[in-house]
Design a protein around this motif. Sequence first.
Motif, PDB file in Angstrom:
ATOM      1  N   CYS A   1      21.722 -51.451  36.574  1.00  7.92           N
ATOM      2  CA  CYS A   1      21.935 -52.119  35.284  1.00  7.92           C
ATOM      3  C   CYS A   1      21.730 -53.608  35.526  1.00  7.92           C
ATOM      4  O   CYS A   1      22.488 -54.229  36.267  1.00  7.92           O
ATOM      5  CB  CYS A   1      23.344 -51.833  34.777  1.00  7.92           C
ATOM      6  SG  CYS A   1      23.715 -52.571  33.181  1.00  7.92           S
TER       7      CYS A   1
ATOM      8  N   PRO B   1      20.788 -53.175  29.731  1.00 10.98           N
ATOM      9  CA  PRO B   1      21.604 -52.318  28.871  1.00 10.98           C
ATOM     10  C   PRO B   1      21.396 -52.636  27.398  1.00 10.98           C
ATOM     11  O   PRO B   1      20.876 -53.692  27.045  1.00 10.98           O
ATOM     12  CB  PRO B   1      23.029 -52.659  29.304  1.00 10.98           C
ATOM     13  CG  PRO B   1      22.943 -54.086  29.755  1.00 10.98           C
ATOM     14  CD  PRO B   1      21.582 -54.230  30.393  1.00 10.98           C
TER      15      PRO B   1
ATOM     16  N   ILE C   1      22.012 -46.404  30.639  1.00 13.88           N
ATOM     17  CA  ILE C   1      22.185 -47.132  31.898  1.00 13.88           C
ATOM     18  C   ILE C   1      23.613 -47.575  32.120  1.00 13.88           C
ATOM     19  O   ILE C   1      24.113 -47.546  33.248  1.00 13.88           O
ATOM     20  CB  ILE C   1      21.195 -48.328  32.004  1.00 13.88           C
ATOM     21  CG1 ILE C   1      21.088 -48.800  33.466  1.00 13.88           C
ATOM     22  CG2 ILE C   1      21.607 -49.469  31.099  1.00 13.88           C
ATOM     23  CD1 ILE C   1      20.525 -47.765  34.407  1.00 13.88           C
ATOM     24  N   TRP C   2      24.301 -47.985  31.037  1.00 11.92           N
ATOM     25  CA  TRP C   2      25.691 -48.415  31.248  1.00 11.92           C
ATOM     26  C   TRP C   2      26.560 -47.226  31.638  1.00 11.92           C
ATOM     27  O   TRP C   2      27.385 -47.317  32.554  1.00 11.92           O
ATOM     28  CB  TRP C   2      26.243 -49.099  30.004  1.00 11.92           C
ATOM     29  CG  TRP C   2      27.565 -49.742  30.298  1.00 11.92           C
ATOM     30  CD1 TRP C   2      28.803 -49.225  30.084  1.00 11.92           C
ATOM     31  CD2 TRP C   2      27.765 -51.000  30.956  1.00 11.92           C
ATOM     32  NE1 TRP C   2      29.774 -50.086  30.544  1.00 11.92           N
ATOM     33  CE2 TRP C   2      29.161 -51.176  31.083  1.00 11.92           C
ATOM     34  CE3 TRP C   2      26.901 -51.993  31.421  1.00 11.92           C
ATOM     35  CZ2 TRP C   2      29.710 -52.322  31.666  1.00 11.92           C
ATOM     36  CZ3 TRP C   2      27.451 -53.124  32.000  1.00 11.92           C
ATOM     37  CH2 TRP C   2      28.837 -53.286  32.121  1.00 11.92           C
TER      38      TRP C   2
ATOM     39  N   HIS D   1      25.480 -46.019  35.355  1.00 10.93           N
ATOM     40  CA  HIS D   1      25.886 -46.903  36.458  1.00 10.93           C
ATOM     41  C   HIS D   1      27.407 -46.995  36.543  1.00 10.93           C
ATOM     42  O   HIS D   1      27.990 -47.025  37.625  1.00 10.93           O
ATOM     43  CB  HIS D   1      25.235 -48.290  36.291  1.00 10.93           C
ATOM     44  CG  HIS D   1      26.187 -49.393  35.989  1.00 10.93           C
ATOM     45  ND1 HIS D   1      26.612 -49.669  34.706  1.00 10.93           N
ATOM     46  CD2 HIS D   1      26.817 -50.294  36.790  1.00 10.93           C
ATOM     47  CE1 HIS D   1      27.454 -50.687  34.733  1.00 10.93           C
ATOM     48  NE2 HIS D   1      27.595 -51.072  35.976  1.00 10.93           N
TER      49      HIS D   1
ATOM     50  N   TRP E   1      24.973 -53.378  39.538  1.00  5.31           N
ATOM     51  CA  TRP E   1      24.988 -54.241  38.349  1.00  5.31           C
ATOM     52  C   TRP E   1      24.736 -55.685  38.794  1.00  5.31           C
ATOM     53  O   TRP E   1      25.336 -56.172  39.748  1.00  5.31           O
ATOM     54  CB  TRP E   1      26.329 -54.160  37.627  1.00  5.31           C
ATOM     55  CG  TRP E   1      26.408 -55.071  36.430  1.00  5.31           C
ATOM     56  CD1 TRP E   1      26.058 -54.770  35.153  1.00  5.31           C
ATOM     57  CD2 TRP E   1      26.855 -56.432  36.409  1.00  5.31           C
ATOM     58  NE1 TRP E   1      26.250 -55.858  34.330  1.00  5.31           N
ATOM     59  CE2 TRP E   1      26.746 -56.895  35.084  1.00  5.31           C
ATOM     60  CE3 TRP E   1      27.335 -57.306  37.386  1.00  5.31           C
ATOM     61  CZ2 TRP E   1      27.092 -58.191  34.703  1.00  5.31           C
ATOM     62  CZ3 TRP E   1      27.684 -58.598  37.004  1.00  5.31           C
ATOM     63  CH2 TRP E   1      27.562 -59.022  35.678  1.00  5.31           C
TER      64      TRP E   1
END
Length: 618
Positions: free
Chosen positions: A77, A212, A219-220, A223, A311
């Motif tokens: 992310c 995101p 993706i949020w 991850h 991230w």
Amino acid sequence: MGYKNRSRKKTKNLFRRVIRRTLAKPEELTVSQWAEKYRVLDESSNISGKWSNDVTPYLVGIMDTMNDDYIREVYLCKGSQLGGTEVMINMLMYIIDKTPAPTMIVYPSDDLAKDVSNDRLKPAFRLSPRIKRGFLENSSKELRLKFRTMALYLRGAGSPSKLASKAIKYLFFDEIDKMAGASQKEASPYNLAMERIKTYKAQSKVYACSTPTVSTNYIWQLHDNADEVRHYFVPCPHCGEMIELQWKQIKYVEDEEKKLSPRDRAMTAKYICQECGCVIQDKDKPKMLRLGEWRAVKKRGIGRPKTVGFWINSLYSFFLTWADIAEEFIKDKKDPELLQNFINSWLAEPWEDTKLKTSAELVMERKTDMPEMIVPAWGKLLTGGVDIQEGSLYYTVRAWGNHVTSQNITHGQVLSFADIERIMNLEWEREDGAKMIVNLALIDSGFQPDNTYDFCITNADWAMPCKGASNPMHNHYHISQINKPGSRVDGIKLVMIDGGKYKDNIAARMQRANGPNTGSWMVSRDCDEDYAQQVTAEHKISIRKGNGKVVQEWQQKKSHGDNHYLDAEVYAMAAADILGVRSLHLEPEQTGRSEKPQQEEQAQNENWVQAEPEWIGG
């Protein structure tokens, strides 16, 4: 005769080369090492020529998950200008050269897949001799690139039938958040593609990267729900502490009179270390990045992770300065669509759609001409709120007038209850010269309950303990009693507070224009940015519970830090409610502490006397 000798010599040399290659120890390289040795970037890249890990050192840890046999899925992310797609290309080229097997990349659409195939992948393959010699470009198609040892399939997420056929070992998703979700008739493109790796499940690898969009998108979720979530930490060049680069630490000149252009304001931007308070310059960033490391900030289960979420935001980009990022925010902040792009693509955070929007800038718009420590002429009550944290206490003092109009008089952070006692017992001067004292302050008892209860007993004329309710309440607050028979604190009042309701009130009143009798929630002219950031550190968003029910809840913004002043302001507003602030316009002006009913005062005195022997003995 000479011809035969030359032929024998060639044959002999050929056998020597074959035997040498056969017996030679295989070249053992990680993906990042392979990229640095064999990858070449073309002129369309920010830096053309041979790939260098020194430019984007944070990508090394991501790339090398490909060489960890235990890790099966990797989700990145990210913000813009960080190289997430380059990670994928390096992994692809490594696979083609070292571990060939059927591979697929899924894009949001077929058109994007074709563009990437022609503009990014084919040029990259041609520039690397290791890949070019095995690339069968003439027999390849846009969405099916052929190599001597494997095939690479490119698919758009809008073609379910193409996502659910051949078995593959390596699966990649690029800009996964731009893919459409599941329809009622089909599984999601992500799930359909994941079905393709079942044959190779024990050896398969999945990599997905994207900026995101919203917190419920791919993706949020992927991850954040991984076995291990990793963030990149870098050393401060001044104190040496390992820190995360956070947007809230970038400071620039405020320009309330609008004399400066966005770029002029942005050029004053600097990063303030959250540990030592020193200024970190743009020139410090390259070395900080090289000395940085990925650290786990969240872990699930025990043992080594099989899924890893990375991230990272755009503050880490080698190609962006603090001024670049600040300018983007200054230009975008007043347009919701542009602001969403900044939150998503620059801060790598999901956009939370909320009707109750607050911001530090909105707090600054609520500044009045009144200096700190002076009560406005319309002020009739003073209340306080104290949020207790480990090692320090955050406090606020707020003036209240007719129609729940209010203004922050002062706020701060102190080290002890003794400091709070001194501040809350100060005599405050009103604008017209009248003297006022704090009528009631609510003290958070969640962190140090026993110390808070003792403090409130000692200062019962103006202090009451409070606690946030774990579930929504019918009313804004409820006054209960502490039940500890035989203890000094038995029977004292405890205020239970529905923090969500008070945050609703604060957010709504923050929108109102300044002025007496307006119901506005104002601050003094000396209000500082840290306070403004903290009282707007939360927003109200839609949350889907485990039972599927969607509810609105206040949650901390991911781009913000502490919210202690917000909690203190909630307590101060609850204290005002207890004193009847909503009907204040119907009552005569009052400037002193309200007198307690005689019966209540007598009961408190009796409790004190009963508890005295135990207190003396302790």
